[in-house]
Design a protein around this motif. Structure first.
Motif, mmCIF file in Angstrom:
data_model
loop_
_atom_site.group_PDB
_atom_site.id
_atom_site.type_symbol
_atom_site.label_atom_id
_atom_site.label_comp_id
_atom_site.label_asym_id
_atom_site.label_seq_id
_atom_site.Cartn_x
_atom_site.Cartn_y
_atom_site.Cartn_z
ATOM 1 N N MET A 1 0.818 -1.212 0.000
ATOM 2 C CA MET A 1 0.000 0.000 0.000
ATOM 3 C C MET A 1 0.854 1.267 0.000
ATOM 4 S SD MET A 1 -3.112 -0.660 -0.294
ATOM 5 C CE MET A 1 -4.080 -2.176 -0.307
ATOM 6 N N GLU A 2 2.131 1.136 0.222
ATOM 7 C CA GLU A 2 3.030 2.291 0.268
ATOM 8 C C GLU A 2 4.024 2.289 -0.888
ATOM 9 O OE1 GLU A 2 2.279 0.446 3.054
ATOM 10 O OE2 GLU A 2 0.826 2.010 3.549
ATOM 11 N N GLY A 3 4.277 1.117 -1.474
ATOM 12 C CA GLY A 3 5.189 1.029 -2.606
ATOM 13 C C GLY A 3 6.639 1.281 -2.254
ATOM 14 N N GLU A 4 6.995 1.148 -0.991
ATOM 15 C CA GLU A 4 8.371 1.411 -0.605
ATOM 16 C C GLU A 4 9.063 0.172 -0.082
ATOM 17 O OE1 GLU A 4 8.358 4.357 2.424
ATOM 18 O OE2 GLU A 4 7.633 3.004 3.964
ATOM 19 N N MET A 5 10.386 0.246 -0.015
ATOM 20 C CA MET A 5 11.229 -0.869 0.416
ATOM 21 C C MET A 5 11.830 -0.573 1.780
ATOM 22 S SD MET A 5 13.083 -1.213 -3.263
ATOM 23 C CE MET A 5 12.766 0.510 -3.676
ATOM 24 N N PRO A 6 12.228 -1.612 2.512
ATOM 25 C CA PRO A 6 12.870 -1.389 3.808
ATOM 26 C C PRO A 6 14.350 -1.072 3.640
ATOM 27 C CG PRO A 6 12.752 -3.724 3.382
ATOM 28 C CD PRO A 6 12.076 -3.049 2.213
ATOM 29 N N ASN A 7 14.935 -0.529 4.692
ATOM 30 C CA ASN A 7 16.388 -0.358 4.729
ATOM 31 C C ASN A 7 16.959 -1.685 5.219
ATOM 32 O OD1 ASN A 7 19.047 0.365 5.159
ATOM 33 N ND2 ASN A 7 18.527 2.385 5.931
ATOM 34 N N LEU A 8 17.054 -2.642 4.298
ATOM 35 C CA LEU A 8 17.363 -4.023 4.672
ATOM 36 C C LEU A 8 18.734 -4.159 5.310
ATOM 37 C CD1 LEU A 8 16.387 -6.935 4.689
ATOM 38 C CD2 LEU A 8 17.359 -7.207 2.392
ATOM 39 N N ALA A 9 19.716 -3.440 4.801
ATOM 40 C CA ALA A 9 21.065 -3.550 5.363
ATOM 41 C C ALA A 9 21.077 -3.152 6.835
ATOM 42 C CB ALA A 9 22.036 -2.683 4.565
ATOM 43 N N MET B 1 -1.915 9.755 -3.555
ATOM 44 C CA MET B 1 -2.796 10.096 -2.446
ATOM 45 C C MET B 1 -4.011 10.917 -2.885
ATOM 46 S SD MET B 1 -1.298 8.484 -0.130
ATOM 47 C CE MET B 1 -2.420 8.981 1.182
ATOM 48 N N PHE B 2 -5.171 10.580 -2.252
ATOM 49 C CA PHE B 2 -6.408 11.336 -2.443
ATOM 50 C C PHE B 2 -6.718 12.196 -1.218
ATOM 51 C CE2 PHE B 2 -8.199 7.628 -5.151
ATOM 52 C CZ PHE B 2 -7.550 8.113 -6.258
ATOM 53 N N TYR B 3 -6.621 11.589 -0.042
ATOM 54 C CA TYR B 3 -6.983 12.168 1.247
ATOM 55 C C TYR B 3 -8.496 12.339 1.383
ATOM 56 C CZ TYR B 3 -2.032 12.922 1.904
ATOM 57 O OH TYR B 3 -0.677 12.723 2.034
ATOM 58 N N ASN B 4 -9.107 13.112 0.513
ATOM 59 C CA ASN B 4 -10.553 13.341 0.612
ATOM 60 C C ASN B 4 -11.312 12.104 0.145
ATOM 61 O OD1 ASN B 4 -13.292 14.289 0.103
ATOM 62 N ND2 ASN B 4 -12.451 16.328 0.387
ATOM 63 N N PRO B 5 -12.193 11.531 0.965
ATOM 64 C CA PRO B 5 -12.874 10.276 0.590
ATOM 65 C C PRO B 5 -13.770 10.401 -0.625
ATOM 66 C CG PRO B 5 -13.871 11.245 2.554
ATOM 67 C CD PRO B 5 -12.611 12.013 2.295
ATOM 68 N N SER B 6 -14.313 11.588 -0.869
ATOM 69 C CA SER B 6 -15.211 11.754 -2.008
ATOM 70 C C SER B 6 -14.479 11.600 -3.342
ATOM 71 C CB SER B 6 -15.888 13.127 -1.954
ATOM 72 O OG SER B 6 -14.919 14.167 -2.033
ATOM 73 N N LYS B 7 -13.152 11.711 -3.311
ATOM 74 C CA LYS B 7 -12.393 11.624 -4.553
ATOM 75 C C LYS B 7 -12.089 10.186 -4.951
ATOM 76 C CE LYS B 7 -10.416 16.217 -3.862
ATOM 77 N NZ LYS B 7 -9.208 17.049 -3.792
ATOM 78 N N PRO C 1 -10.977 -0.244 5.123
ATOM 79 C CA PRO C 1 -9.977 -0.457 6.180
ATOM 80 C C PRO C 1 -8.591 -0.854 5.687
ATOM 81 C CG PRO C 1 -11.320 -2.408 5.952
ATOM 82 C CD PRO C 1 -11.848 -1.418 4.946
ATOM 83 N N ALA C 2 -8.383 -0.903 4.359
ATOM 84 C CA ALA C 2 -7.061 -1.267 3.843
ATOM 85 C C ALA C 2 -6.035 -0.172 4.091
ATOM 86 C CB ALA C 2 -7.150 -1.574 2.356
ATOM 87 N N THR C 3 -6.495 1.061 4.270
ATOM 88 C CA THR C 3 -5.627 2.186 4.608
ATOM 89 C C THR C 3 -6.250 2.923 5.798
ATOM 90 O OG1 THR C 3 -6.772 3.808 3.208
ATOM 91 C CG2 THR C 3 -5.067 2.458 2.164
ATOM 92 N N PRO C 4 -5.500 3.817 6.428
ATOM 93 C CA PRO C 4 -6.134 4.646 7.459
ATOM 94 C C PRO C 4 -7.318 5.418 6.881
ATOM 95 C CG PRO C 4 -3.749 4.846 7.573
ATOM 96 C CD PRO C 4 -4.052 4.058 6.326
ATOM 97 N N LEU C 5 -8.260 5.775 7.735
ATOM 98 C CA LEU C 5 -9.487 6.435 7.303
ATOM 99 C C LEU C 5 -9.197 7.716 6.529
ATOM 100 C CD1 LEU C 5 -12.498 5.732 7.747
ATOM 101 C CD2 LEU C 5 -12.533 7.436 9.564
ATOM 102 N N THR C 6 -8.119 8.412 6.904
ATOM 103 C CA THR C 6 -7.815 9.717 6.290
ATOM 104 C C THR C 6 -6.760 9.630 5.191
ATOM 105 O OG1 THR C 6 -6.168 10.121 8.023
ATOM 106 C CG2 THR C 6 -8.396 10.980 8.386
ATOM 107 N N ALA C 7 -6.448 8.408 4.716
ATOM 108 C CA ALA C 7 -5.395 8.293 3.702
ATOM 109 C C ALA C 7 -5.793 7.407 2.531
ATOM 110 C CB ALA C 7 -4.115 7.770 4.349
ATOM 111 N N PRO C 8 -6.968 7.631 1.901
ATOM 112 C CA PRO C 8 -7.306 6.857 0.707
ATOM 113 C C PRO C 8 -6.369 7.213 -0.441
ATOM 114 C CG PRO C 8 -8.880 8.635 1.019
ATOM 115 C CD PRO C 8 -8.012 8.619 2.246
ATOM 116 N N ARG C 9 -6.263 6.305 -1.395
ATOM 117 C CA ARG C 9 -5.293 6.518 -2.477
ATOM 118 C C ARG C 9 -5.645 5.660 -3.688
ATOM 119 N NH1 ARG C 9 -0.778 4.084 1.392
ATOM 120 N NH2 ARG C 9 -2.082 5.340 2.755
#
Length: 489
Positions: free
Chosen positions: A267-275, A419-425, A446-454
């Motif tokens: 859901m974030e598309g990022e990688m960890p700092n594995l090293a 990111m959308f943020y606004n749920p209507s979008k 519930p796949a993302t926080p309530l205030t972070a739709p995307r």
């Protein structure tokens, strides 16, 4: 990991924090209006005598009532954004079956109309989900030799030749002694973690780990601690404090500490700092479990996952888990590690002992895809696919950033959240994209926080540069109309 990755992580955090004050205000105002409308509908239905589930007096609730309210009154109004069957292969372009939403409390109905759309929502990262080519031909041929399905568990009737070949090839591909293949990716985590750690152990999990990992952790019955997402400093603090305090009540030393992270957070598309995570696990004698569901095949110069991407020796990661449902166009998952550990799992993992083994054709599909990526088929098809995916991902992400969209994730990741943020979008963006023949995945609670739709774009090696440029033109216009360009504020 290189400094460039640290910069990517910081860019994501800074971009989220830079959302304007009025944007945040409008998020809560929009939710307040939507919830009030839903409550008004509830009250109207009760006055009319229509059935609405409520917990009887004196009884415990069967489920969380807010989630029921959310699904009925909020999700129900925009469910057409998700319930869209496709009637084609999940390639670069797909046929979407259109449905009508007569009333948000009623099921959707098919219209019989199909729309040809550019596919920006599939996990088909390397384009192997096709019915043509050497990989597909091998899978089809295996049907005639091995049949359709085994209809038995590996513990009862053993495994087929394609499945054993897949296990051997998987272990060789990820750099481990042996591997165990499961029929279902979710069950790989949820059913195997209880066999890995038990009473007296401690799990330290990233706060945004996948639901399959969360389920598996709960199934272990052990103590679970969570560290802030992708924050290695907080991870080290949690590990050190846990060792100092020991087990609850008795304060005895933990029998085992297991750190769990992902290769790409879906859901974030990022990688960890594995090293850095490897440094921490070595310093404090912990074990490390890495879920590579989205990263295996999609990251690294050789497509061998997050270890390849971060130049980390696979021997430094105790347990490598992944799935064949993304980059390989098949089903199921695997766990790779030292041979004695894998032999132990064969005798103790619920997902291996009580579930059917993978169908031979699916095993052959994944096996041949692995060989193609590794170049063992004598061609450069795998290398070209890996390069195409990387080029497409970086091109698409940077163009969206330049347009002013707020994009999460790091360079080279094929998962590109916007990111959308606004749920209507959420619904407006999905429907406008469909009108323009673009199939996208939008994500909310519930796949993302309530205030972070995307929106979550997934790039593929099967996309051409012309496909992406055409889509970007439409996305820029839609972004202007919906005021989604938060980076310009």
């Amino acid at each position: 990991m290189t400094d460039s990755h640290d910069e990517n992580v910081k860019e994501e955090v800074d971009s989220i924090d830079d959302v304007g004050y009025w944007t945040i205000c409008w998020i809560y105002i929009a939710y307040a209006i939507i919830i009030l409308m839903g409550k008004w509908a509830d009250m109207t239905d009760k006055i009319r005598g229509q059935r609405y589930f409520t917990t009887p007096k004196g009884y415990a609730p069967l489920f969380v009532e807010f989630e029921y309210f959310y699904q009925l009154r909020l999700y129900g109004r925009i469910k057409d954004c998700w319930d869209r069957p496709i009637a084609s292969l999940p390639g670069a372009w797909i046929d979407v079956m259109l449905r009508t939403n007569n009333h948000y409390t009623k099921p959707l109905s098919l219209t019989g109309v199909k729309k040809r759309c550019l596919n920006l929502g599939s996990y088909n990262y390397l384009g192997f989900a096709d019915n043509q080519g050497p990989v597909a031909e091998s899978a089809i041929s295996s049907l005639y030799k091995y049949g359709i399905f085994t209809s038995s568990t590996p513990a009862e009737d053993g495994i087929t030749e394609p499945l054993r070949l897949l296990e051997q090839e998987t272990a060789r591909f990820v750099g481990k002694e042996d591997a165990l293949v499961f029929e279902m990716g979710f069950a790989t985590n949820s059913g195997s973690l209880p066999a890995i750690i038990g009473k007296g152990g401690l799990i330290i999990s990233d706060s945004l780990n996948h639901a399959s990992l969360a389920t598996g952790c709960k199934n272990t019955g052990t103590k679970i601690k969570v560290f802030r997402h992708n924050d290695t400093k907080n991870l080290e603090e949690v590990v050190r404090e846990s060792i100092i305090q020991g087990q609850p009540k008795t304060h005895r030393p933990w029998t085992m500490i297991l750190i769990i992270i992902e290769g790409i957070y879906s859901m974030e598309g990022e990688m960890p700092n594995l090293a850095e995570v490897v440094r921490i696990k070595k310093k404090y004698n912990c074990y490390l479990y890495v879920d590579e569901a989205h990263s295996i095949g999609a990251l690294g110069k050789r497509g061998r996952g997050v270890c390849d991407q971060c130049n980390v020796d696979p021997a430094d990661v105790d347990i490598l888990m992944g799935t064949f449902t993304k980059s390989f166009g098949s089903i199921g998952g695997y766990i790779a590690g030292d041979a004695p550990f894998i032999n132990y799992l064969r005798q103790s993992s619920y997902s291996y002992l009580y579930a059917n083994s993978m169908a031979p054709a699916c095993a052959m599909q994944a096996y041949q895809a692995l060989r193609t990526i590794a170049g063992e088929d004598g061609t450069d098809i795998g290398a070209r696919k890996i390069k195409q995916l990387k080029d497409n991902s970086n091109f698409f992400r940077e163009r969206l950033r330049q347009m002013g969209f707020q994009i999460l994730g790091g360079r080279d990741s094929p998962v590109v959240p916007m990111m959308f943020y606004n749920p209507s979008k959420i619904s407006a963006f999905s429907r406008m994209c469909l009108e323009r023949h673009i199939a996208v995945v939008v994500v909310g609670y519930p796949a993302t926080p309530l205030t972070a739709p995307r929106a979550r774009f997934c790039l593929s090696a099967s996309h051409t540069r012309e496909d992406l440029e055409w889509a970007l033109e439409h996305l820029e216009d839609i972004g202007e109309q919906l005021q989604l360009k938060y980076r310009t504020y």
